[in-house]
Write an enzyme that holds these catalytic residues in place. Structure first.
Site, PDB file in Angstrom:
ATOM      1  N   TYR A   1       6.819 -10.737 -10.087  1.00 31.44           N
ATOM      2  CA  TYR A   1       6.283 -12.072 -10.132  1.00 31.44           C
ATOM      3  C   TYR A   1       5.488 -12.275 -11.353  1.00 31.44           C
ATOM      4  O   TYR A   1       5.739 -13.396 -11.951  1.00 31.44           O
ATOM      5  CB  TYR A   1       5.019 -12.162  -8.869  1.00 31.44           C
ATOM      6  CG  TYR A   1       4.470 -13.540  -8.887  1.00 31.44           C
ATOM      7  CD1 TYR A   1       4.992 -14.859  -8.082  1.00 31.44           C
ATOM      8  CD2 TYR A   1       3.211 -13.699  -9.104  1.00 31.44           C
ATOM      9  CE1 TYR A   1       4.593 -15.969  -8.175  1.00 31.44           C
ATOM     10  CE2 TYR A   1       2.633 -15.203  -9.110  1.00 31.44           C
ATOM     11  CZ  TYR A   1       3.326 -15.980  -8.638  1.00 31.44           C
ATOM     12  OH  TYR A   1       2.784 -17.288  -8.449  1.00 31.44           O
TER      13      TYR A   1
ATOM     14  N   SER B   1       1.499 -19.649 -13.608  1.00 32.36           N
ATOM     15  CA  SER B   1       0.544 -18.756 -12.576  1.00 32.36           C
ATOM     16  C   SER B   1      -0.152 -17.922 -13.699  1.00 32.36           C
ATOM     17  O   SER B   1       0.346 -17.371 -14.454  1.00 32.36           O
ATOM     18  CB  SER B   1       1.110 -17.906 -11.582  1.00 32.36           C
ATOM     19  OG  SER B   1       0.134 -16.974 -11.007  1.00 32.36           O
TER      20      SER B   1
END
Length: 269
Positions: free
Chosen positions: A151, A138
């Site tokens: 995350y 990501s």
């Protein structure tokens, strides 16, 4: 099930119950590969398998035993393994002072440890087939923002782990690369849009418009667009691409925050 011919690649897609993983499975099958998909939700996994002809395997990729069993089952059923897509992911929002120990551990185990387990179990097969390993990371692992500490850390770790795989196994014929998407239309992202837009009175579409307002392409990605990048890295057309981090973000990471006021002043809306 009979083993496939040597010319037919076999790809294992982890986290394929929905979103990007499902799109990768559909695209890989359409390109002629034999596809094995895994996830924890048997019902949604079977639906994806029915849509594209993939072989479903219910497995938790945060478990060493289950990952080792998964790889063994795929090789038993298909005769070989040419590509692994490490796509399992979870998002537990929160800053350092907000996250519980459980949220931190779950995020790291799902987003980072699963990549390690898939690589450790699958690399001998990829060495044998001179195959490829692709991690779905990501841009959150490349750029910092508040409220996403676990995350972001997990995705950054997964990206670097994949880069080390490229260095370690490149001499043995395996390529390892990471695809880093920006905002992408998936079920998980839709839920994030609801959480973001709800207090502001915004629907999902308006929320996507808000969060991509600074993206040069002014929209989120579709899952199939990210899948195309993954398939390219799995296939022969990227045969000398190894250790790269490919952003599929519509240009998000090229934007200079200091230039944003000028952008909105001079760009016709």
């Amino acid at each position: 099930m009979h083993p496939t011919a040597p010319s037919t690649p076999v790809h294992l897609v982890a986290g394929a119950s929905s979103g990007i993983g499902a799109a990768v499975a559909v695209r890989a099958a359409a390109a002629g590969a034999r596809v094995a998909i895994c996830g924890r939700r048997a019902d949604t996994l079977r639906k994806v398998a029915g849509d594209c002809g993939a072989t479903p395997y219910v497995a938790d990729v945060t478990s060493r035993e289950q990952v080792e069993g998964l790889v063994a089952d795929v090789v038993r059923d298909h005769g070989r393994l040419d590509g692994i897509v490490a796509n399992a992911g979870v998002m537990r929002p929160g800053g350092v002072l907000d996250l519980s120990d459980e949220d931190w551990d779950a995020t790291l185990r799902t987003n980072l440890t699963s990549v390690f387990l898939l690589a450790r179990a699958g690399m001998p097969q990829l060495v044998a087939s001179q195959g490829a390993f692709v991690t779905v990371g990501s841009i959150a692992g490349l750029r910092a923002s508040g409220g996403m500490s676990a995350y972001a850390a997990s995705k950054a770790g997964a990206t670097m782990l994949t880069t080390t795989l490229a260095a370690e196994f490149g001499p043995r014929g395996v390529r390892a690369n990471t695809v880093c998407p920006g905002w992408t239309r998936t079920g998980m992202a839709d839920e994030e849009m609801r959480e973001f837009g709800g207090p502001l009175g915004l629907g999902v579409e308006d929320s996507y418009e808000q969060v991509t307002a600074l993206v040069p392409q002014r929209r989120p990605a579709e899952a199939r667009e990210v899948a195309e990048a993954v398939l390219w890295l799995l296939g022969p057309h990227s045969s000398y691409v190894n250790g790269t981090t490919l952003t599929v973000d519509g240009g998000t990471t090229v934007v200079d925050p200091g230039a944003v006021p000028f952008e909105f002043r001079v760009t016709p809306r």
